[in-house]
Design a protein around this motif. Structure first.
Motif, mmCIF file in Angstrom:
data_model
loop_
_atom_site.group_PDB
_atom_site.id
_atom_site.type_symbol
_atom_site.label_atom_id
_atom_site.label_comp_id
_atom_site.label_asym_id
_atom_site.label_seq_id
_atom_site.Cartn_x
_atom_site.Cartn_y
_atom_site.Cartn_z
ATOM 1 N N ASN A 98 0.815 -1.222 0.000
ATOM 2 C CA ASN A 98 0.000 0.000 0.000
ATOM 3 C C ASN A 98 0.849 1.272 0.000
ATOM 4 O O ASN A 98 0.316 2.381 -0.023
ATOM 5 N N GLY A 99 2.174 1.085 0.039
ATOM 6 C CA GLY A 99 3.069 2.233 0.109
ATOM 7 C C GLY A 99 2.891 3.201 -1.035
ATOM 8 O O GLY A 99 2.940 4.412 -0.849
ATOM 9 N N GLN A 100 2.683 2.644 -2.251
ATOM 10 C CA GLN A 100 2.530 3.503 -3.416
ATOM 11 C C GLN A 100 1.278 4.376 -3.322
ATOM 12 O O GLN A 100 1.272 5.522 -3.751
ATOM 13 N N VAL A 101 0.225 3.812 -2.722
ATOM 14 C CA VAL A 101 -1.016 4.584 -2.564
ATOM 15 C C VAL A 101 -0.785 5.745 -1.604
ATOM 16 O O VAL A 101 -1.145 6.898 -1.888
ATOM 17 N N PHE A 102 -0.170 5.429 -0.443
ATOM 18 C CA PHE A 102 0.120 6.478 0.546
ATOM 19 C C PHE A 102 1.036 7.542 -0.050
ATOM 20 O O PHE A 102 0.829 8.743 0.148
ATOM 21 N N LEU A 103 2.069 7.081 -0.783
ATOM 22 C CA LEU A 103 3.015 8.020 -1.375
ATOM 23 C C LEU A 103 2.335 8.902 -2.421
ATOM 24 O O LEU A 103 2.618 10.093 -2.519
ATOM 25 N N SER A 104 1.441 8.322 -3.173
ATOM 26 C CA SER A 104 0.715 9.084 -4.197
ATOM 27 C C SER A 104 -0.098 10.209 -3.569
ATOM 28 O O SER A 104 -0.112 11.341 -4.058
ATOM 29 N N VAL A 105 -0.762 9.894 -2.463
ATOM 30 C CA VAL A 105 -1.541 10.917 -1.747
ATOM 31 C C VAL A 105 -0.606 11.994 -1.208
ATOM 32 O O VAL A 105 -0.872 13.204 -1.333
ATOM 33 N N LEU A 106 0.515 11.553 -0.624
ATOM 34 C CA LEU A 106 1.487 12.481 -0.048
ATOM 35 C C LEU A 106 2.046 13.425 -1.112
ATOM 36 O O LEU A 106 2.076 14.647 -0.926
ATOM 37 N N VAL A 107 2.495 12.843 -2.217
ATOM 38 C CA VAL A 107 3.089 13.638 -3.295
ATOM 39 C C VAL A 107 2.073 14.630 -3.853
ATOM 40 O O VAL A 107 2.370 15.817 -4.043
ATOM 41 N N SER A 108 0.872 14.142 -4.115
ATOM 42 C CA SER A 108 -0.171 15.000 -4.697
ATOM 43 C C SER A 108 -0.471 16.197 -3.806
ATOM 44 O O SER A 108 -0.552 17.342 -4.276
ATOM 45 N N LEU A 109 -0.628 15.944 -2.499
ATOM 46 C CA LEU A 109 -0.956 17.030 -1.568
ATOM 47 C C LEU A 109 0.202 18.006 -1.404
ATOM 48 O O LEU A 109 0.015 19.224 -1.426
ATOM 49 N N ALA A 110 1.417 17.457 -1.229
ATOM 50 C CA ALA A 110 2.587 18.310 -1.020
ATOM 51 C C ALA A 110 2.837 19.210 -2.223
ATOM 52 O O ALA A 110 3.119 20.406 -2.086
ATOM 53 N N CYS A 111 2.739 18.636 -3.404
ATOM 54 C CA CYS A 111 2.963 19.417 -4.625
ATOM 55 C C CYS A 111 1.847 20.434 -4.847
ATOM 56 O O CYS A 111 2.098 21.588 -5.206
ATOM 57 N N PHE A 112 0.631 20.001 -4.620
ATOM 58 C CA PHE A 112 -0.534 20.848 -4.894
ATOM 59 C C PHE A 112 -0.521 22.112 -4.040
ATOM 60 O O PHE A 112 -0.753 23.220 -4.550
ATOM 61 N N THR A 113 -0.244 21.961 -2.760
ATOM 62 C CA THR A 113 -0.266 23.133 -1.873
ATOM 63 C C THR A 113 0.805 24.152 -2.260
ATOM 64 O O THR A 113 0.583 25.365 -2.162
ATOM 65 N N THR A 114 1.950 23.662 -2.714
ATOM 66 C CA THR A 114 3.007 24.575 -3.145
ATOM 67 C C THR A 114 2.615 25.315 -4.413
ATOM 68 O O THR A 114 2.840 26.528 -4.539
ATOM 69 N N ALA A 115 2.038 24.600 -5.369
ATOM 70 C CA ALA A 115 1.593 25.245 -6.607
ATOM 71 C C ALA A 115 0.551 26.329 -6.310
ATOM 72 O O ALA A 115 0.587 27.418 -6.896
ATOM 73 N N VAL A 116 -0.355 26.039 -5.395
ATOM 74 C CA VAL A 116 -1.365 27.027 -4.996
ATOM 75 C C VAL A 116 -0.692 28.276 -4.422
ATOM 76 O O VAL A 116 -1.045 29.413 -4.763
ATOM 77 N N GLY A 117 0.302 28.070 -3.571
ATOM 78 C CA GLY A 117 1.009 29.196 -2.958
ATOM 79 C C GLY A 117 1.735 30.051 -3.979
ATOM 80 O O GLY A 117 1.706 31.288 -3.915
ATOM 81 N N ILE A 118 2.398 29.407 -4.946
ATOM 82 C CA ILE A 118 3.164 30.150 -5.952
ATOM 83 C C ILE A 118 2.242 30.954 -6.861
ATOM 84 O O ILE A 118 2.475 32.144 -7.110
ATOM 85 N N VAL A 119 1.194 30.308 -7.370
ATOM 86 C CA VAL A 119 0.275 31.009 -8.281
ATOM 87 C C VAL A 119 -0.449 32.138 -7.541
ATOM 88 O O VAL A 119 -0.634 33.236 -8.086
ATOM 89 N N THR A 120 -0.833 31.901 -6.288
ATOM 90 C CA THR A 120 -1.488 32.945 -5.491
ATOM 91 C C THR A 120 -0.548 34.118 -5.257
ATOM 92 O O THR A 120 -0.932 35.285 -5.426
ATOM 93 N N GLY A 121 0.696 33.814 -4.867
ATOM 94 C CA GLY A 121 1.668 34.873 -4.601
ATOM 95 C C GLY A 121 1.957 35.711 -5.829
ATOM 96 O O GLY A 121 2.028 36.948 -5.758
ATOM 97 N N THR A 122 2.130 35.054 -6.973
ATOM 98 C CA THR A 122 2.391 35.772 -8.219
ATOM 99 C C THR A 122 1.208 36.660 -8.590
ATOM 100 O O THR A 122 1.380 37.824 -8.977
ATOM 101 N N SER A 123 0.013 36.119 -8.447
ATOM 102 C CA SER A 123 -1.202 36.883 -8.790
ATOM 103 C C SER A 123 -1.401 38.065 -7.848
ATOM 104 O O SER A 123 -1.817 39.149 -8.279
ATOM 105 N N ASP A 124 -1.108 37.851 -6.559
ATOM 106 C CA ASP A 124 -1.188 38.958 -5.591
ATOM 107 C C ASP A 124 -0.263 40.106 -5.996
ATOM 108 O O ASP A 124 -0.623 41.286 -5.919
ATOM 109 N N PHE A 125 0.960 39.751 -6.395
ATOM 110 C CA PHE A 125 1.947 40.772 -6.746
ATOM 111 C C PHE A 125 1.513 41.557 -7.986
ATOM 112 O O PHE A 125 1.562 42.790 -7.995
ATOM 113 N N ILE A 126 1.104 40.849 -9.026
ATOM 114 C CA ILE A 126 0.669 41.523 -10.254
ATOM 115 C C ILE A 126 -0.539 42.412 -9.967
ATOM 116 O O ILE A 126 -0.635 43.543 -10.455
#
Length: 435
Positions: free
Chosen positions: A274-302
């Motif tokens: 089940n490791g791959q399932v847990f890792l998939s959830v982990l990777v998806s969440l970790a990456c997603f939150t960072t992408a949200v932060g970057i796009v939000t920060g860039t949009s705030d600045f513009i």
């Protein structure tokens, strides 16, 4: 009185979790295990270097944001308004062109591809469509990140690290790195966390302002500083754990293993089938939150550069998401390789700006800012040229500049200039009204 304290503690915890999730993305997850894998018994020295550039400096960036309570533009305005504007645009161009698309690429390679035979463009399209929805609903950002996504990320990570520590009894292997401490620092660059600090710190400032409109400057400063310390402590614990985990499994994998393959292997060793399932959830969440932060920060600045235009915000969000889909088609290793020259140039400047903004104003006058930043730019040019593969052309120069062969030739000159200009300040006091 107790209810007020409880409310403050809750706010701090939610903000700390949100801050952690905005920091903890693709690089934060895939870089430490391989660093530990190649560091062997000197994993602790590599951890020290890595956490210096990937924890201490970023959290000092959050402290600086708590002090300034403005935007990224405020970080460089003591040098000059023109410099600050150019620096801000460079930071956002790099952020939205490299680490943000990289999160989609990592998600596809590690969370989607092992289960579904779908093209990367489809993954990227769905991924950034969700990012778009989060960013346009930014008033709910802190609550969703802080109460739901971050606890899930931390629980899965602690499971992987904890099981590794208690289930592996083999000795830690030999080191294969030439300069463990320096390698740790430079690998910390690839997390983009110092850049992330000036980007997501601005997101946190605006989110706190939206949520706590009546709070005073001091209340918001205290909240953000405490949240930064908590988020930094969590990053320190997890980075060190992931590096040590990589060192522990050195004998279980081939020496030529890639970053993503090693993380996959560790998850299988610790969490079984089940490791791959847990890792998939982990990777998806970790990456997603960072992408949200970057796009939000860039949009705030513009938006801030266009008189708080909601239209400018929306157009930037759309452009950032489209760019993420396009560049996210490249594999992770390629994006990391392309990012290196940009990081070797912009990272030293970012570190210096963070440190100067974090210290008391009496040691960081406009004159000190200008002198130290100019020195940093000049002495980081050889490191930048070396990262392009033209090291032979500057080898003589690297022999002269201390630490240049470790790609850190800017550090000592910047420190010397900082000390000299402050000694001059003591002999010729600066008018406080100018600070």
């Amino acid at each position: 009185m107790n209810s007020v304290k409880l409310h403050t503690a809750k706010e701090t915890l939610v903000t700390a979790f949100a801050l952690f999730s905005l920091f903890f993305g693709a690089g934060n997850l895939i870089l430490p295990p391989l660093l530990g894998f190649t560091s062997g018994h000197l994993w602790w020295l590599v951890s020290l270097g890595f956490c210096l550039s990937a924890v201490l400096v970023p959290i000092l960036g959050i402290m600086a944001h708590a002090k300034l309570q403005g935007t990224i533009f405020d970080f460089g305005k003591k040098v000059s308004k023109g410099f600050s504007l150019v620096y801000s645009f460079l930071i956002y161009v790099i952020s939205i062109s490299l680490p943000s698309p990289r999160t989609a690429s990592v998600t596809h390679e590690m969370a989607i591809q092992p289960f579904f035979d779908v093209p990367s463009w489809l993954t990227g399209t769905v991924y950034f469509s969700l990012v778009f929805l989060f960013v346009v609903n930014r008033s709910k950002l802190l609550n969703v990140l802080g109460k739901i996504l971050t606890p899930t990320i931390i629980i899965i990570l602690l499971l992987i690290i904890g099981i590794s520590l208690f289930s592996t009894d083999q000795p830690v292997g030999p080191i294969t790195l030439s300069s463990p401490f320096a390698n740790g620092i430079l690998e910390g660059y690839q997390t983009f966390d110092a850049i992330g600090a000036v980007v997501v710190g601005g997101v946190i400032i605006i989110s706190v302002n939206l949520k706590k409109k009546e709070a005073s400057y001091q209340e918001k400063k205290t909240l953000i500083r405490r949240a930064g310390i908590l988020a930094g402590s969590a990053l320190l614990l997890l980075y060190t754990g992931l590096i040590y985990t990589g060192a522990l499994v050195q004998a279980d994998f081939d020496t030529e293993i890639t970053r993503t393959a090693l993380l996959n292997g560790i998850s299988h060793l610790t969490l079984g089938r089940n490791g791959q399932v847990f890792l998939s959830v982990l990777v998806s969440l970790a990456c997603f939150t960072t992408a949200v932060g970057i796009v939000t920060g860039t949009s705030d600045f513009i938006q801030s550069r266009f008189k708080n235009s909601k239209k400018a915000y929306l157009i930037t969000v759309i452009a950032g998401c489209l760019l993420g889909v396009l560049i996210g088609q490249f594999n992770v290793a390629y994006i990391i390789a392309v990012a290196l020259p940009a990081l070797m140039f912009i990272y030293p400047i970012t570190i210096v700006l963070i440190l100067l903004n974090a210290i008391p104003n009496k040691w960081a006058s406009p004159k000190v800012f200008r002198a130290v930043v100019t020195t940093t730019i000049i002495f980081s040019i050889p490191d930048f040229i070396g990262s392009l593969g033209w090291g032979a052309s500057i080898s003589a120069l690297q022999e002269i500049i201390p630490l240049s062969r470790y790609s850190m030739g800017w550090i000592l000159p910047a420190m010397i200039v900082f000390v000299l200009f402050n000694l001059t300040r003591k002999k010729h006091p600066i008018n406080n009204s100018s600070l």
